[in-house]
Design a protein around this motif. Structure first.
Motif, PDB file in Angstrom:
ATOM      1  N   ASN A 723      59.897  40.063  28.247  1.00  0.00           N
ATOM      2  CA  ASN A 723      59.772  39.476  26.766  1.00  0.00           C
ATOM      3  C   ASN A 723      58.732  38.376  26.796  1.00  0.00           C
ATOM      4  OD1 ASN A 723      60.595  36.597  25.332  1.00  0.00           O
ATOM      5  ND2 ASN A 723      61.070  38.659  24.005  1.00  0.00           N
ATOM      6  N   PHE A 724      57.996  38.225  27.942  1.00  0.00           N
ATOM      7  CA  PHE A 724      56.881  37.497  27.947  1.00  0.00           C
ATOM      8  C   PHE A 724      55.560  38.155  27.291  1.00  0.00           C
ATOM      9  CE2 PHE A 724      59.145  34.818  30.901  1.00  0.00           C
ATOM     10  CZ  PHE A 724      58.710  33.425  30.303  1.00  0.00           C
ATOM     11  N   ASP A 725      55.772  39.355  27.078  1.00  0.00           N
ATOM     12  CA  ASP A 725      54.823  40.102  26.474  1.00  0.00           C
ATOM     13  C   ASP A 725      54.857  40.297  25.023  1.00  0.00           C
ATOM     14  OD1 ASP A 725      53.490  40.462  28.955  1.00  0.00           O
ATOM     15  OD2 ASP A 725      54.511  42.364  29.282  1.00  0.00           O
ATOM     16  N   SER A 726      55.705  39.647  24.562  1.00  0.00           N
ATOM     17  CA  SER A 726      56.234  39.845  23.010  1.00  0.00           C
ATOM     18  C   SER A 726      55.335  38.889  21.895  1.00  0.00           C
ATOM     19  CB  SER A 726      57.757  39.423  22.850  1.00  0.00           C
ATOM     20  OG  SER A 726      58.553  40.486  23.576  1.00  0.00           O
ATOM     21  N   GLY A 727      54.433  38.302  22.533  1.00  0.00           N
ATOM     22  CA  GLY A 727      53.672  37.456  21.579  1.00  0.00           C
ATOM     23  C   GLY A 727      54.400  36.058  21.068  1.00  0.00           C
ATOM     24  N   ASP A 728      54.456  36.026  19.783  1.00  0.00           N
ATOM     25  CA  ASP A 728      55.180  34.931  19.260  1.00  0.00           C
ATOM     26  C   ASP A 728      56.774  35.108  19.379  1.00  0.00           C
ATOM     27  OD1 ASP A 728      52.834  33.840  18.534  1.00  0.00           O
ATOM     28  OD2 ASP A 728      52.604  34.521  16.472  1.00  0.00           O
ATOM     29  N   GLU A 729      57.082  36.315  19.681  1.00  0.00           N
ATOM     30  CA  GLU A 729      58.748  36.630  19.602  1.00  0.00           C
ATOM     31  C   GLU A 729      59.177  36.139  21.098  1.00  0.00           C
ATOM     32  OE1 GLU A 729      60.612  37.636  17.008  1.00  0.00           O
ATOM     33  OE2 GLU A 729      58.638  37.451  15.847  1.00  0.00           O
ATOM     34  N   LYS A 730      58.413  35.697  22.113  1.00  0.00           N
ATOM     35  CA  LYS A 730      58.719  35.419  23.244  1.00  0.00           C
ATOM     36  C   LYS A 730      59.894  34.405  23.228  1.00  0.00           C
ATOM     37  CE  LYS A 730      54.832  32.796  24.829  1.00  0.00           C
ATOM     38  NZ  LYS A 730      53.806  32.816  25.939  1.00  0.00           N
ATOM     39  N   TYR A 731      60.739  34.134  24.263  1.00  0.00           N
ATOM     40  CA  TYR A 731      61.777  33.016  24.227  1.00  0.00           C
ATOM     41  C   TYR A 731      61.034  31.674  24.679  1.00  0.00           C
ATOM     42  CZ  TYR A 731      65.124  36.928  23.836  1.00  0.00           C
ATOM     43  OH  TYR A 731      65.736  37.886  23.638  1.00  0.00           O
ATOM     44  N   ASN A 732      61.310  30.647  23.999  1.00  0.00           N
ATOM     45  CA  ASN A 732      60.857  29.377  24.596  1.00  0.00           C
ATOM     46  C   ASN A 732      62.050  28.514  25.160  1.00  0.00           C
ATOM     47  OD1 ASN A 732      59.902  29.403  21.058  1.00  0.00           O
ATOM     48  ND2 ASN A 732      58.171  29.711  22.633  1.00  0.00           N
ATOM     49  N   LEU A 733      63.136  28.736  24.657  1.00  0.00           N
ATOM     50  CA  LEU A 733      64.419  28.131  25.026  1.00  0.00           C
ATOM     51  C   LEU A 733      65.441  28.926  25.584  1.00  0.00           C
ATOM     52  CD1 LEU A 733      65.861  25.311  25.353  1.00  0.00           C
ATOM     53  CD2 LEU A 733      66.636  25.659  22.977  1.00  0.00           C
ATOM     54  N   ILE A 734      66.002  28.862  26.803  1.00  0.00           N
ATOM     55  CA  ILE A 734      67.105  29.738  27.393  1.00  0.00           C
ATOM     56  C   ILE A 734      68.397  28.488  27.509  1.00  0.00           C
ATOM     57  CG2 ILE A 734      68.160  31.028  29.093  1.00  0.00           C
ATOM     58  CD1 ILE A 734      65.833  32.260  27.841  1.00  0.00           C
ATOM     59  N   ILE A 735      69.521  28.777  26.955  1.00  0.00           N
ATOM     60  CA  ILE A 735      70.767  28.166  26.919  1.00  0.00           C
ATOM     61  C   ILE A 735      71.801  28.940  27.737  1.00  0.00           C
ATOM     62  CG2 ILE A 735      72.565  27.076  25.561  1.00  0.00           C
ATOM     63  CD1 ILE A 735      70.545  26.613  23.437  1.00  0.00           C
ATOM     64  N   ILE A 736      72.212  28.438  28.526  1.00  0.00           N
ATOM     65  CA  ILE A 736      73.155  28.952  29.633  1.00  0.00           C
ATOM     66  C   ILE A 736      74.563  28.294  29.331  1.00  0.00           C
ATOM     67  CG2 ILE A 736      73.603  29.684  31.946  1.00  0.00           C
ATOM     68  CD1 ILE A 736      70.523  29.259  32.374  1.00  0.00           C
ATOM     69  N   MET A 737      75.662  29.081  28.982  1.00  0.00           N
ATOM     70  CA  MET A 737      76.874  28.450  29.004  1.00  0.00           C
ATOM     71  C   MET A 737      77.731  28.755  30.429  1.00  0.00           C
ATOM     72  SD  MET A 737      76.533  27.847  25.909  1.00  0.00           S
ATOM     73  CE  MET A 737      78.177  27.179  25.590  1.00  0.00           C
ATOM     74  N   ASN A 738      78.131  27.203  30.596  1.00  0.00           N
ATOM     75  CA  ASN A 738      79.001  27.287  32.096  1.00  0.00           C
ATOM     76  C   ASN A 738      80.462  26.907  31.852  1.00  0.00           C
ATOM     77  OD1 ASN A 738      79.011  27.288  34.960  1.00  0.00           O
ATOM     78  ND2 ASN A 738      79.447  25.110  34.472  1.00  0.00           N
ATOM     79  N   ASP A 739      81.501  27.856  32.324  1.00  0.00           N
ATOM     80  CA  ASP A 739      82.758  27.502  32.175  1.00  0.00           C
ATOM     81  C   ASP A 739      83.399  28.012  33.268  1.00  0.00           C
ATOM     82  OD1 ASP A 739      83.087  30.413  31.592  1.00  0.00           O
ATOM     83  OD2 ASP A 739      82.936  30.010  29.481  1.00  0.00           O
ATOM     84  N   GLU A 740      84.601  27.806  33.063  1.00  0.00           N
ATOM     85  CA  GLU A 740      85.787  28.188  34.448  1.00  0.00           C
ATOM     86  C   GLU A 740      85.401  29.635  34.887  1.00  0.00           C
ATOM     87  OE1 GLU A 740      90.187  27.412  35.830  1.00  0.00           O
ATOM     88  OE2 GLU A 740      89.462  26.988  34.118  1.00  0.00           O
ATOM     89  N   GLY A 741      85.251  30.493  33.957  1.00  0.00           N
ATOM     90  CA  GLY A 741      85.224  31.968  34.117  1.00  0.00           C
ATOM     91  C   GLY A 741      83.871  32.451  34.150  1.00  0.00           C
ATOM     92  N   PHE A 742      82.804  31.679  33.942  1.00  0.00           N
ATOM     93  CA  PHE A 742      81.448  32.128  33.963  1.00  0.00           C
ATOM     94  C   PHE A 742      80.591  31.182  34.506  1.00  0.00           C
ATOM     95  CE2 PHE A 742      77.321  32.515  32.079  1.00  0.00           C
ATOM     96  CZ  PHE A 742      76.773  33.820  32.295  1.00  0.00           C
ATOM     97  N   ASN A 743      80.274  31.734  35.994  1.00  0.00           N
ATOM     98  CA  ASN A 743      79.215  30.612  36.579  1.00  0.00           C
ATOM     99  C   ASN A 743      77.848  30.431  36.150  1.00  0.00           C
ATOM    100  OD1 ASN A 743      78.001  29.126  38.530  1.00  0.00           O
ATOM    101  ND2 ASN A 743      78.509  30.217  40.412  1.00  0.00           N
ATOM    102  N   GLY A 744      77.654  29.777  35.506  1.00  0.00           N
ATOM    103  CA  GLY A 744      76.167  29.692  34.650  1.00  0.00           C
ATOM    104  C   GLY A 744      74.988  29.527  35.878  1.00  0.00           C
ATOM    105  N   PHE A 745      75.380  28.813  37.049  1.00  0.00           N
ATOM    106  CA  PHE A 745      74.204  28.773  38.061  1.00  0.00           C
ATOM    107  C   PHE A 745      73.658  30.005  38.604  1.00  0.00           C
ATOM    108  CE2 PHE A 745      76.257  24.517  37.825  1.00  0.00           C
ATOM    109  CZ  PHE A 745      75.073  23.766  37.868  1.00  0.00           C
ATOM    110  N   GLU A 746      74.593  31.358  38.371  1.00  0.00           N
ATOM    111  CA  GLU A 746      74.336  32.485  38.842  1.00  0.00           C
ATOM    112  C   GLU A 746      73.075  32.847  38.144  1.00  0.00           C
ATOM    113  OE1 GLU A 746      77.249  35.396  39.038  1.00  0.00           O
ATOM    114  OE2 GLU A 746      78.632  34.282  40.697  1.00  0.00           O
TER     115      GLU A 746
END
Length: 944
Positions: A723-746
């Motif tokens: 996605n870094f080659d998408s110019g202005d459409e590239k991501y600036n912020l990544i939000i990772i959800m972490n709960d009992e059934g999903f390990n966000g640290f992975e």
């Protein structure tokens, strides 16, 4: 031993005979193989000779009979053409032909040969006429042979074409690929039985025995092999020869490939002798080692028997029960002490009995009734007795006993010691429960005192009454601090004090730690200075409350025992290894000097009557002891001495260390210059498809973030990288959800592996926080770690830290004001607390109703929609957790706030799991209540 020796002699004889039979068979197979090989080679060479003979004869016939060589000396043109053909013939058979000549019956002669690649031609007239052969004739001429072909003209023989051939040269070239000198050689025999060629370096002659077939082979057209005799350099020997009958330019020959059999005999005899000798030596060596080992075993067995006797004597003398038993738990031996403990008449009576097995159920039930932290339950054995249970401390050791695996149990009766321990544990438990209950009960009336003083301070009071309420409030706060100290001592003693991991500014906290004693310092005219190591991190991760509590308690000790002069606090960094920081603090004053015994009492490890010096020698109470215990709990060390060194013989110096973590963040290479609003933040939310993240997503949508949603897969990190080659459409912020059934640290680890952590702002929002998660997020370069619930105002403020060009505007005129007609339900069983909270809500303009227990609260919440519900957690009948759950089942979007004196971390986690979104700790303060109401019913949501 004699049997072993006889067996050894027999084994040697068998080895020798076996080797003789084996190598005899090997010799026969080798002779058979060599014979086959020689036959094959002889046939190949014979076929090549046949081809050369046929080809050469054909080429000569082509020159002699298809041309008119009779005109060779009279027709120059024909002569040149004939010479050219002869040269081609010469070149084709250069390894066989050494010269060619033509002569006629008029004494004319022409010769052709080569010398170092140059053609030498001569034509001359002979003095004497050469003999003319009328037919093809092969004549030996010294070392070479001359092959005569008649030149016919007009049916009259006019001369001869003579080809000189060198058999030695030809056969040397032919046999060069097969000659192995001593091992194998080749020779050629003619029809006269004469050896015309041999490439052997040895001088050998044939004997009559066995060579008739070879002598008769030339001209017979036969081939085969024979084992015959011969002499090699004058010594008789035997050889294998394979022969092949052939013909070369009218000469009958036999090609013979020979090899001596003696070579193989010597090779096999030498190797067999060597191997037999080595085998016998190895056998004898093994036999020697076996006999030696047997003798050692006999000696070891004797020593073992002696050791066993000694062991039995030692076991008998050990002042503890000892039992040795096998895999079937059959007792092999036991000592008298074991017999006494198990109520047997003697140790001999125990032999052969089944050793009682540890009852895991009994042990489990015992330690369930009498917990012992850090105790290995498997080392205890509990046996029922007439007077109760007998408790043994047991150690099991595996060993070999009398040649079989066994186990040795050593056990000691610790019944009396266990009774003492359980009694002490029960006393400590009762003390801790009493302190916790006392703390809780103190907090309830403090709610009334602090709440009512807050309400009084909102009224118009005279100066005298204002001073009275201030003293009342200050006294209540002091009582709260005593209560907190008591509760902290109880938590430390029971191991329930949990240290938080929160980032904070080190220098700011050091500066604010003196606030509680600032008035004392000014009143006593004490100069307070600080010195912080410039190399220390600006922001660190630790428990800021406990950190400040340590500094404040120690400063209060110094300020309380100093009447004038100075107090100096220093901080320097001792080490910083990959974010693990060790800080060293030094606190010096010019106050009282104490002897070491008094200092040990002031900063003692336990709280007792001597911890509080009731004379004028110390004015600080439990503070130093509390600080010392917290320092040790945070992995540090403390030392105290007097004098301090700031003045001559006065003052105290307190030195201590603390282990913390650096909060210095990785500098991100994110282009934020164009991000001036939340809608321009290209955000990717990574979550689990089965997670219920609707509240979080609604919160993000309220901020108008430009959101994309995806589920985590192995390819997710690669897709983000692309996605870094998408110019202005590239991501600036990544939000990772972490709960009992999903390990966000992975997810964070996958981004780290792709080196994306340096190029993106990372935020983790957790619904399932565990101890150490925040620190782990820092080490993995996560910029923001949030724990639900999160409000939009706090989230907006956090985002502006990473995107500073965004401006947050509030609606004018509404800041700090509550909306009207806020309806509240207070579920509280204590009448005093009901009165305090009702008065506070009334002052804030809220309408409210009261419920005295959980059932009443559930019923009222079901009958009417309330904007907010305040829920006490300790209620008669149904507690606050279950009550909140039932209310949320009926009205899922209800805002429920915990209102309790229990503010332990595990209680806060439990409230979140029950769906309770906010937490207010008793005693309730007016500013805390107002802040909470403004958060949900004021102007706290940002507007872009």
């Amino acid at each position: 031993m004699k049997k072993i020796l006889m067996f050894s002699y027999l084994a040697v004889i068998v080895i020798v005979l076996a080797n003789i039979i084996y190598y005899k068979s090997l010799y026969n197979k080798q002779i058979q193989y060599i014979t086959t090989l020689l036959d094959h080679q002889a046939r190949l060479a014979g076929i090549m000779v046949d081809e050369t003979n046929n080809s050469c004869a054909s080429d000569l016939s082509e020159i002699v009979y298809r041309g008119d060589l009779g005109n060779f000396f009279t027709d120059n043109d024909y002569r040149d053409a004939a010479v050219e053909k002869i040269r081609l013939l010469f070149i084709k058979y250069s390894d066989y032909i050494t010269g060619i000549k033509i002569y006629d019956d008029r004494k004319n002669e022409f010769t052709l040969r080569t010398d170092e690649g140059e053609w030498l031609e001569q034509q001359f007239v002979l003095h004497n006429q050469n003999e003319i052969y009328p037919r093809n004739t092969l004549v030996k001429n010294r070392q070479n042979y001359e092959y005569y072909l008649p030149v016919i003209s007009n049916n009259i023989v006019r001369g001869n074409l003579v080809v000189t051939v060198d058999h030695s040269k030809y056969f040397s070239e032919l046999f060069s690929a097969y000659n192995l000198k001593d091992y194998q050689w080749q020779w050629v025999i003619n029809s006269s039985g004469e050896i015309i060629y041999s490439n052997s370096d040895n001088d050998f002659t044939l004997t009559a025995s066995g060579t008739e077939r070879i002598r008769n082979a030339p001209g017979s057209g036969s081939f085969g092999n024979v084992i015959h005799s011969g002499e090699f350099n004058g010594k008789p020997g035997q050889m294998i020869s394979s022969y092949y009958s052939t013909r070369l330019l009218q000469g009958d020959l036999a090609l013979v490939f020979s090899t001596p059999t003696g070579y193989f005999q010597k090779y096999i005899i030498r190797n067999s002798f060597l191997i037999v000798t080595i085998t016998v030596l190895l056998f004898l060596t093994v036999l020697y080692l076996l006999i030696r080992q047997l003798r050692k075993s006999e000696s070891a067995q004797m020593r073992c028997e002696e050791s066993e006797t000694t062991l039995i004597k030692i076991i008998e003398k050990i002042p503890a029960g000892v039992v040795v038993y096998n895999d079937k738990r059959e007792i092999l031996i036991a000592n008298t002490m074991a017999a006494t403990l198990y109520s047997f008449g003697s140790a001999a009576d125990m032999t052969g009995q089944i050793h009682p097995e540890t009852s895991l159920t009994a042990v489990g039930e015992y330690f369930a009734r009498n917990p012992a932290a850090g105790t290995d339950r498997s080392t205890y054995d509990i046996l029922p007795d007439e007077s109760g249970s007998r408790i043994f401390l047991k150690k099991t050791v595996p060993l070999d006993f009398r040649g079989e695996p066994a186990y040795l149990d050593i056990f000691t009766d610790v019944t009396e010691l266990e009774h003492s321990r359980t009694g002490e544990a029960m006393a400590n438990k009762a003390k801790s429960e009493f302190l916790a209950r006392l703390s809780y009960e103190i907090r309830t009336p403090l709610t009334g005192i602090i709440g009512m003083t807050d309400l009084l301070n909102m009224e118009k009071l005279s100066d005298e009454l204002r001073e009275t309420t201030d003293v009342l409030r200050s006294s209540a706060e002091d009582l709260m601090k005593v209560r907190e100290d008591i509760l902290d001592f109880s938590r430390i003693e029971t191991g329930n004090l949990v240290l938080e991991e929160i980032p904070f500014d080190l220098r700011t906290l050091i500066a604010h730690s003196a606030d509680p004693v600032r008035e004392t310092l000014i009143r006593k005219n004490i100069s307070f200075t600080t010195d912080v190591d410039p190399g220390a991190p600006v922001s660190i991760i630790s428990d800021p409350y406990r950190f400040r509590q340590i500094l404040t308690n120690l400063l209060m000790h110094s300020a309380g025992n100093t009447f004038e002069g100075q107090i100096h606090l220093s901080c320097r960094m001792l080490e910083n290894e990959r974010g693990h920081v060790k800080l060293e603090f030094g606190l010096k004053d010019t106050g009282k000097a104490f002897d070491q015994e008094t200092l040990n009492k002031i900063f003692g490890e336990v709280v007792n009557i001597e911890s509080k010096i009731l004379t004028s020698s110390d004015e600080t109470g439990f503070g130093p002891v509390m600080a010392a215990q917290l320092i040790r709990l945070m992995g540090g060390e403390i030392s105290v001495k007097s004098p301090s060194g700031l003045s001559d013989e006065s003052g105290t110096e307190i030195g201590f260390t603390l282990r913390v973590y650096s909060n210095d963040r990785l500098r991100k290479t994110v282009d934020i210059n164009k991000i001036t609003s939340f809608s321009k933040i290209r955000t990717l939310v990574i979550t689990d498809p089965s997670a219920e993240d609707e509240d979080t997503l609604d919160l993000l949508h309220k901020l108008r973030l430009n959101i994309s949603l995806t589920n985590f897969q192995k390819s997710t990190a690669g897709q983000i990288k692309a996605n870094f080659d998408s110019g202005d459409e590239k991501y600036n912020l990544i939000i990772i959800m972490n709960d009992e059934g999903f390990n966000g640290f992975e997810v964070v680890s996958a981004l780290w592996d792709e080196e994306l952590h340096e190029k993106l702002i990372l935020m983790m929002i957790s619904n399932h926080e565990k101890q150490g998660d925040f620190l782990k997020s820092i080490l993995l370069a996560v910029d923001h770690y949030l724990v639900m619930p999160v409000d939009s105002a706090g989230l907006a403020e956090i985002l502006t830290d990473s995107f500073p060009l965004i401006e947050i505007k509030a609606e004018s005129g509404l800041e700090g004001k509550l909306r009207e007609n806020i309806s509240a339900l207070v579920v509280e069983d204590n009448k005093l607390n009901q009165k305090v909270i009702s008065r506070m809500l009334g002052k804030l303009g809220c309408s409210f109703e009261m419920a005295a227990d959980g059932n009443e609260g559930i019923r009222k919440a079901g009958e009417k929609k309330y904007d907010i519900i305040f829920m006490d957690l300790l209620l008669p009948g149904i507690d606050g957790f279950e009550s909140a759950g039932r209310i949320l089942e009926k009205v899922p979007d209800t805002l429920i706030v915990a209102l309790t004196a229990d503010d332990m971390p595990h209680t806060r986690s439990k409230t979140r799991l029950a769906g309770i979104r906010e937490f207010i700790s008793k005693p309730v303060r007016m500013e805390d209540l107002k802040k909470l109401l403004l958060k949900y019913f004021g102007n706290d949501i940002p507007v872009e």
